[in-house]
Write a protein that holds these residues in place. Sequence first.
Motif, PDB file in Angstrom:
ATOM      1  N   ALA A   1      22.095 -20.388 -63.655  1.00 29.76           N
ATOM      2  CA  ALA A   1      21.371 -21.121 -64.700  1.00 29.76           C
ATOM      3  C   ALA A   1      22.162 -21.184 -66.008  1.00 29.76           C
ATOM      4  O   ALA A   1      22.226 -22.234 -66.657  1.00 29.76           O
ATOM      5  N   PHE A   2      22.793 -20.083 -66.399  1.00 31.36           N
ATOM      6  CA  PHE A   2      23.500 -20.108 -67.690  1.00 31.36           C
ATOM      7  C   PHE A   2      24.646 -21.116 -67.655  1.00 31.36           C
ATOM      8  O   PHE A   2      24.913 -21.806 -68.630  1.00 31.36           O
ATOM      9  N   GLN A   3      25.305 -21.215 -66.486  1.00 37.20           N
ATOM     10  CA  GLN A   3      26.424 -22.159 -66.408  1.00 37.20           C
ATOM     11  C   GLN A   3      25.923 -23.606 -66.372  1.00 37.20           C
ATOM     12  O   GLN A   3      26.507 -24.486 -67.006  1.00 37.20           O
ATOM     13  N   GLN A   4      24.824 -23.852 -65.655  1.00 43.67           N
ATOM     14  CA  GLN A   4      24.297 -25.218 -65.581  1.00 43.67           C
ATOM     15  C   GLN A   4      23.724 -25.647 -66.930  1.00 43.67           C
ATOM     16  O   GLN A   4      23.860 -26.802 -67.335  1.00 43.67           O
ATOM     17  N   ASP A   5      23.086 -24.703 -67.625  1.00 43.03           N
ATOM     18  CA  ASP A   5      22.558 -25.008 -68.961  1.00 43.03           C
ATOM     19  C   ASP A   5      23.706 -25.380 -69.902  1.00 43.03           C
ATOM     20  O   ASP A   5      23.653 -26.397 -70.602  1.00 43.03           O
ATOM     21  N   GLN A   6      24.759 -24.584 -69.865  1.00 45.56           N
ATOM     22  CA  GLN A   6      25.940 -24.823 -70.711  1.00 45.56           C
ATOM     23  C   GLN A   6      26.583 -26.177 -70.369  1.00 45.56           C
ATOM     24  O   GLN A   6      26.959 -26.954 -71.242  1.00 45.56           O
TER      25      GLN A   6
END
Length: 249
Positions: A141-146
């Motif tokens: 999630a953190f990578q997709q959000d970024q």
Amino acid sequence: MSGRYPNAISGDRGIAAVLWDVDDTLFDHSGAERLAALEHLASEGLLERYGSEEEAAAHWHEVSEAYVRRYLDGALTFQDQRRERARALAGRAFTDDEADAWFGGYLGAYQHHWRAFPDAVPALDALAAGYRHGVLSNNAAFQQDQKLRALGIRDRFEVLACAEELGVAKPAAAAFHAACAALDLPPEAVAYVGDLADNDARAADAAGLTGIWLDRSGTEPGPDGPMRITSLAELPALLAEPRRFGRAA
Ligand SMILES: [Mg+2]
């Protein structure tokens, strides 16, 4: 049903929301991975180990997929799959810190090449008024959000559902159902768009959603293939009249 799902739209069309895959659907992951892998291998003096750039990029992809699969199976954490990829691709027994630094060099190049596909924003624009939107991804999630923020499209999605946080990954039906629940919609009111025929489209169909395979390479479809488009530009017409694009078409 309508009492349980107040946001569901009744009637012929029925599809109230689109859930999206990110990598190689909205975002050109393969293109960014290839360019970054070649740059990083070259900067590390490793590119000459390979007979050609194609061979180097294919090896990078193959190793990456293998370790990502172990992450999705729960055998490795997200950080550890990156460290193991660094050790395997560099062919060295890195400490964790060394592996993080080596993989960080690749990530910098990867992020430099982040691009949305040219048809992504026009499709989101065309579908903004008529549908709600969410993301269901097997990536972190953190990578997709970024990534979605860097592409300027994070605010298009009211739901960002990712495998690690859900505790279940595509193609499991529970992953699709969790994303539908986050939208407070039943699966039959939701379409899922992704670049993998089995993992995305067929799996979404099996979970009760309307699965749509984005076949950018124009692969010859099998006789029992899922509903298929070759560009996101085809999506608005398909969602407006899905029966015209059924398997018999
Ligand atoms: Mg994908």
